[in-house]
Design a protein around this motif. Structure first.
Motif, mmCIF file in Angstrom:
data_model
loop_
_atom_site.group_PDB
_atom_site.id
_atom_site.type_symbol
_atom_site.label_atom_id
_atom_site.label_comp_id
_atom_site.label_asym_id
_atom_site.label_seq_id
_atom_site.Cartn_x
_atom_site.Cartn_y
_atom_site.Cartn_z
ATOM 1 N N ARG A 125 -120.722 59.518 49.470
ATOM 2 C CA ARG A 125 -122.018 58.835 49.332
ATOM 3 C C ARG A 125 -121.881 57.615 48.417
ATOM 4 O O ARG A 125 -122.355 56.516 48.725
ATOM 5 C CB ARG A 125 -123.056 59.800 48.755
ATOM 6 C CG ARG A 125 -123.448 60.953 49.669
ATOM 7 C CD ARG A 125 -124.502 61.824 48.984
ATOM 8 N NE ARG A 125 -124.843 63.014 49.745
ATOM 9 C CZ ARG A 125 -125.698 63.050 50.752
ATOM 10 N NH1 ARG A 125 -126.310 61.938 51.123
ATOM 11 N NH2 ARG A 125 -125.950 64.168 51.393
ATOM 12 N N ILE A 126 -121.238 57.804 47.283
ATOM 13 C CA ILE A 126 -121.086 56.714 46.314
ATOM 14 C C ILE A 126 -120.190 55.613 46.876
ATOM 15 O O ILE A 126 -120.481 54.419 46.752
ATOM 16 C CB ILE A 126 -120.538 57.259 44.991
ATOM 17 C CG1 ILE A 126 -121.605 58.127 44.311
ATOM 18 C CG2 ILE A 126 -120.099 56.122 44.064
ATOM 19 C CD1 ILE A 126 -121.093 58.904 43.133
ATOM 20 N N ASN A 127 -119.090 56.011 47.503
ATOM 21 C CA ASN A 127 -118.172 55.014 48.052
ATOM 22 C C ASN A 127 -118.859 54.101 49.062
ATOM 23 O O ASN A 127 -118.637 52.886 49.085
ATOM 24 C CB ASN A 127 -116.981 55.703 48.717
ATOM 25 C CG ASN A 127 -115.980 56.226 47.709
ATOM 26 O OD1 ASN A 127 -116.098 55.979 46.515
ATOM 27 N ND2 ASN A 127 -114.996 56.966 48.193
ATOM 28 N N ARG A 128 -119.687 54.676 49.909
ATOM 29 C CA ARG A 128 -120.331 53.877 50.948
ATOM 30 C C ARG A 128 -121.316 52.859 50.370
ATOM 31 O O ARG A 128 -121.633 51.860 51.010
ATOM 32 C CB ARG A 128 -121.050 54.798 51.945
ATOM 33 C CG ARG A 128 -120.099 55.433 52.952
ATOM 34 C CD ARG A 128 -120.802 56.405 53.885
ATOM 35 N NE ARG A 128 -121.978 55.812 54.518
ATOM 36 C CZ ARG A 128 -121.933 55.013 55.585
ATOM 37 N NH1 ARG A 128 -120.769 54.682 56.121
ATOM 38 N NH2 ARG A 128 -123.051 54.540 56.126
ATOM 39 N N ILE A 129 -121.764 53.096 49.148
ATOM 40 C CA ILE A 129 -122.701 52.172 48.511
ATOM 41 C C ILE A 129 -121.981 51.191 47.581
ATOM 42 O O ILE A 129 -122.362 50.020 47.483
ATOM 43 C CB ILE A 129 -123.789 52.962 47.752
ATOM 44 C CG1 ILE A 129 -124.635 53.757 48.767
ATOM 45 C CG2 ILE A 129 -124.673 52.041 46.920
ATOM 46 C CD1 ILE A 129 -125.633 54.701 48.150
ATOM 47 N N THR A 185 -106.600 59.783 51.558
ATOM 48 C CA THR A 185 -106.840 58.937 52.722
ATOM 49 C C THR A 185 -107.445 57.600 52.310
ATOM 50 O O THR A 185 -107.024 56.535 52.787
ATOM 51 C CB THR A 185 -107.764 59.644 53.724
ATOM 52 O OG1 THR A 185 -107.164 60.872 54.130
ATOM 53 C CG2 THR A 185 -108.005 58.772 54.946
ATOM 54 N N TYR A 186 -108.439 57.656 51.413
ATOM 55 C CA TYR A 186 -109.038 56.413 50.931
ATOM 56 C C TYR A 186 -107.972 55.506 50.309
ATOM 57 O O TYR A 186 -108.019 54.280 50.452
ATOM 58 C CB TYR A 186 -110.126 56.708 49.901
ATOM 59 C CG TYR A 186 -111.527 56.651 50.452
ATOM 60 C CD1 TYR A 186 -112.066 55.464 50.941
ATOM 61 C CD2 TYR A 186 -112.337 57.789 50.470
ATOM 62 C CE1 TYR A 186 -113.360 55.407 51.439
ATOM 63 C CE2 TYR A 186 -113.632 57.745 50.979
ATOM 64 C CZ TYR A 186 -114.138 56.544 51.461
ATOM 65 O OH TYR A 186 -115.416 56.480 51.968
ATOM 66 N N ALA A 187 -107.025 56.101 49.611
ATOM 67 C CA ALA A 187 -106.017 55.313 48.902
ATOM 68 C C ALA A 187 -105.290 54.359 49.833
ATOM 69 O O ALA A 187 -105.090 53.182 49.508
ATOM 70 C CB ALA A 187 -105.026 56.242 48.202
ATOM 71 N N VAL A 188 -104.885 54.846 51.022
ATOM 72 C CA VAL A 188 -104.127 53.977 51.934
ATOM 73 C C VAL A 188 -105.035 53.044 52.725
ATOM 74 O O VAL A 188 -104.599 51.977 53.174
ATOM 75 C CB VAL A 188 -103.247 54.802 52.898
ATOM 76 C CG1 VAL A 188 -102.124 55.468 52.135
ATOM 77 C CG2 VAL A 188 -104.062 55.825 53.670
ATOM 78 N N GLU A 189 -106.292 53.429 52.908
ATOM 79 C CA GLU A 189 -107.206 52.583 53.674
ATOM 80 C C GLU A 189 -107.780 51.432 52.856
ATOM 81 O O GLU A 189 -108.285 50.465 53.423
ATOM 82 C CB GLU A 189 -108.351 53.427 54.240
ATOM 83 C CG GLU A 189 -107.912 54.418 55.309
ATOM 84 C CD GLU A 189 -109.035 55.267 55.857
ATOM 85 O OE1 GLU A 189 -108.821 55.940 56.870
ATOM 86 O OE2 GLU A 189 -110.143 55.267 55.252
ATOM 87 N N LEU A 190 -107.677 51.536 51.529
ATOM 88 C CA LEU A 190 -108.294 50.523 50.667
ATOM 89 C C LEU A 190 -107.311 49.515 50.098
ATOM 90 O O LEU A 190 -107.732 48.486 49.558
ATOM 91 C CB LEU A 190 -109.041 51.202 49.513
ATOM 92 C CG LEU A 190 -110.315 51.958 49.881
ATOM 93 C CD1 LEU A 190 -110.857 52.710 48.670
ATOM 94 C CD2 LEU A 190 -111.378 51.006 50.421
ATOM 95 N N THR A 191 -106.011 49.789 50.196
ATOM 96 C CA THR A 191 -105.044 48.902 49.533
ATOM 97 C C THR A 191 -105.134 47.464 50.024
ATOM 98 O O THR A 191 -104.988 46.523 49.237
ATOM 99 C CB THR A 191 -103.608 49.410 49.738
ATOM 100 O OG1 THR A 191 -103.341 49.519 51.149
ATOM 101 C CG2 THR A 191 -103.394 50.760 49.061
ATOM 102 N N GLN A 192 -105.376 47.277 51.317
ATOM 103 C CA GLN A 192 -105.397 45.916 51.855
ATOM 104 C C GLN A 192 -106.689 45.175 51.514
ATOM 105 O O GLN A 192 -106.818 43.981 51.764
ATOM 106 C CB GLN A 192 -105.181 45.943 53.366
ATOM 107 C CG GLN A 192 -103.878 46.617 53.780
ATOM 108 C CD GLN A 192 -102.675 46.080 53.006
ATOM 109 O OE1 GLN A 192 -102.263 44.937 53.203
ATOM 110 N NE2 GLN A 192 -102.102 46.895 52.133
#
Length: 307
Positions: free
Chosen positions: A130-134, A179-186
């Protein structure tokens, strides 16, 4: 003191790890919004205490109402921080169940209702989503940010009995963080997972643990073949923890991560005073993770992109 002042939000900051983390980051020179479940008014002690701490230590610690299971309240808190600061650099995912439900759980797995499992999962894992999406749209817009996830040694350490809802929820959170870790690096956004071991002081984990909702089933276990094993479990946890186990060490680990230069922050940090079992297991697990991603041709996603 930090070389660069950052703006951060710490969830579950009214007590325990959250309060220590928020205060440690503020003393290090950052502007910290400590997320409190309680609304802000002149009679709410957590806000008064935060203001007093800020004044006494000449730092920027500000209480903010933040119910992590309510999208509207999360958005209101984030909007307030953005209006006052213009950015959010760090989010520390540390939210726990409110005191009446307990921080963790203690009892036979079968005796907890699905609703109790859902409550534990919603606060320990779904709240992060929830927090991440905001928050993440703001971080992605500037191409920089940091998510700090407070995990648990129970995720990949010893799975002792009577703690199933808490263990399952923290495992889900840790998996989500990976999962977030690899999706956010770029996007230039880093992720660090902090893994506290067992602590028997300063956190009140077992004293405030959520009890099973199905008392009948609980009694079938605890008055039957497992009678007395709950006490053995509690005593065992007490025995394996070093008397030097200070929860402030978790806050210090977070402070060091936040104060580290962007692009050089560690993926996982352990704070264990109980034998280091999770350090051993995660060492293998994270190596397998890196190796597998490399074989898949995704090694570049292991490195955060610099703006």
């Amino acid at each position: 003191m930090a070389s660069r002042q950052l703006v951060g939000i710490v969830t579950g900051a009214s007590s325990g790890f959250g309060a220590l983390i928020a205060r440690g980051l503020a003393k290090s020179g950052h502007t910290v919004y400590a997320g409190f479940l309680q609304p802000n008014n002149d009679t709410t002690s957590v806000y008064r205490d935060a203001a007093a701490f800020s004044k006494e230590n000449n730092c920027q610690l500000r209480g903010i109402e933040l119910n992590v299971v309510k999208d509207a309240l999360i958005k209101a808190a984030v909007d307030k921080v953005m209006a006052q600061e213009g950015r959010i650099d760090v989010v520390v995912h540390n939210a726990v169940l409110k005191r009446s439900k307990g921080h963790m759980s203690f009892g036979p797995a079968e005796a907890f209702t699905p609703k109790q499992f859902l409550d534990m999962y919603e606060v320990n894992c779904l709240s992060c989503q929830r927090i991440n999406r905001i928050v993440l749209p703001h971080m992605r817009r500037v191409g920089k940010g940091l998510l700090v996830w407070i995990s648990s040694s129970s995720v990949h350490g010893p799975s002792s009995p009577f703690l199933a809802p808490y263990f399952a929820a923290k495992a889900a959170q840790d998996s989500l963080a990976q999962t977030y870790a690899v999706e956010l690096t770029q996007h230039g956004i880093e992720s660090s997972i902090v893994v506290p071991g067992a602590f028997t002081q300063g956190t009140n984990h077992f004293a405030t643990a959520m009890k099973p909702g199905d008392v009948e089933v609980e009694n079938e276990y605890m008055e039957g073949p497992l009678k007395g094993w709950d006490n053995v479990t509690l005593e065992g946890h007490g025995k394996i923890v070093s008397p030097d186990a200070d929860p402030a060490a978790v806050a210090e680990a977070v402070r060091q991560i936040v104060d580290t230069e962007h692009g050089k922050r560690p993926f996982r940090v352990h704070v264990e005073f109980d034998g280091g079992g999770a350090t051993i297991v995660n060492g293998v697990r994270d190596l397998v993770r890196e190796t597998s991603l490399t074989k898949l041709g995704l090694a570049e996603l292991l490195k955060v992109k610099s703006v």
